[in-house]
Enzyme design. Sequence first.
Site, PDB file in Angstrom:
ATOM      1  CB  SER A  51      -0.919   0.033   1.217  1.00 48.62           C
ATOM      2  OG  SER A  51      -1.688   1.224   1.207  1.00 48.62           O
ATOM      3  CE  LYS A  57      -2.828  -2.512  -0.484  1.00 52.72           C
ATOM      4  NZ  LYS A  57      -3.758  -2.351  -1.575  1.00 52.72           N
ATOM      5  CG  HIS A  87      -4.990  -0.811   3.746  1.00 54.05           C
ATOM      6  ND1 HIS A  87      -5.147  -0.344   2.450  1.00 54.05           N
ATOM      7  CD2 HIS A  87      -4.147   0.056   4.347  1.00 54.05           C
ATOM      8  CE1 HIS A  87      -4.440   0.761   2.295  1.00 54.05           C
ATOM      9  NE2 HIS A  87      -3.811   1.027   3.423  1.00 54.05           N
ATOM     10  CG  ASN A  88      -7.124  -1.641  -0.741  1.00 54.39           C
ATOM     11  OD1 ASN A  88      -6.165  -1.336  -0.040  1.00 54.39           O
ATOM     12  ND2 ASN A  88      -6.985  -1.962  -2.013  1.00 54.39           N
ATOM     13  CD  GLU A 109      -7.264   3.333  -0.227  1.00 55.04           C
ATOM     14  OE1 GLU A 109      -7.472   3.524  -1.440  1.00 55.04           O
ATOM     15  OE2 GLU A 109      -6.326   2.636   0.207  1.00 55.04           O
TER      16      GLU A 109
END
Length: 495
Positions: free
Chosen positions: A135, A189, A192-193, A196
Amino acid sequence: MEASTALSRIGLAGLAVMGQNLALNIADKGFPISVYNRTTSKVDETLDRAKHEGNLPLTGHYSPRDFVLSLQRPRSVIILVKAGSPVDQTIAALSQFMDSGDCIIDGGNEWYENTERRMLQAADKGILYLGMGVSGGEEGARNGPSLMPGGSYQAYLNIEDIVKKVAAQVEDGPCVTYIGEGGSGNFVKMVHNGIEYGDMQLISEAYDVLKIAGGLSNSELAEIFDEWNKGELESFLIEITADIFKVKDEHGDGELVDKILDKTGMKGTGKWTVQQAAELSVAAPTIAASLDCRYLSGLKEEREAAAEVLKEAGMREEDGVVRSGVDKKRLIDDVRQALYASKICSYAQGMNLLRAKSVEKGWNLNFGELARIWKGGCIIRAVFLDRIKKAYQRNPQLASLIVDPEFAREMVQRQAAWRRVVGLAISAGISTPGMCASLAYFDTYRRARLPANLVQAQRDLFGAHTYERIDRPGAFHTEWSKLAKQSKSGVGALN
């Protein structure tokens, strides 16, 4: 550098922007690296950049065989190609020249189950496998990303010295850690996105309320976001938002942000996050709302047509009415508090999804460590991630960030401002689905008793699904319709 007989420490295949930048970052840290790309011009481009960015120890190769054989054993190869079949094709091309004990590291945004499948296939050949979330975008890849490697621990040990130098550096260490087994790195990940997505949606709503209800100009918004970036909201996304408001349109008057078509793209990780939340029965309404807004933004023509139809039906804009009665200074402070409280809910949802998956898969994820490696390099990097890290250090079994004593206190302190912002937005017809979803999540989670008793009674009436009671153990079923007809206290008794 020109090709050399010395073997490289690591290899990287896939030289789009992320691949090029990560390769140059690795070389910049003093690790000789070999690169390969099916389109040979990308190899030449990367070699040229390596020369001009400091004569870096990077060698280019034009065939899978030459590339693999240029690496020290045990060989470590990072793949950065488009997720899906291109990854399988690249693995097939490279693995035929690899030996037992070598390792493949997929650095793309891959679906975690694909990583687990490839891990098993690679194991048949004795090849180790890592799925590593990367990232930070192209800038992070070049100067220091947040890295989330999961899979073979031995494969991680083989590259640990490299990734610890290449990753973003914060005061408590490099932004990389071994995540866990299987596809855990890709899953982390992905979430995480998803966080986001929620973050970006909430910021866009803060912008919308300040612009429409407060009548703030882009220059005023730039100043506000700059100021916010000095306090509790300090983060990469707040910083770049302030910068966006400052950019003038080179093709006309005003700022560029106002000329951008209001249709948001996406690449799938947000959708995967929401799907996984549903699969695991984890409430993630803020993240889901952000995804829904991206879908709705894509209906530009439909929205324009709807605006006309509803205007003819009598719908009127409330902009002027709202602005005339708004205390700008108070609104700005209220929106700041609402944004912060909403963000806590969004992160809480993401962390709860990670916890549920960790339990299901036996990954034993360290949530404090995840918050730590997100403090630098990545898109969601923010000052308050240090406080999330400390919350999980205080209580590794924390049920939700909302019930951490420090965050709980902050939520309570900010709830009045939060409700004012959401109430104002609703009365003005400004859609704030992320903030509304966060507030509803908070209000639902904090209530000791919900109206779910009525829903369960309905389920029992039409489907005999049974229910539990609060005053005695066991499962119960009631003949609701039959008893209602027999009752003398129904509608008729009220007339």
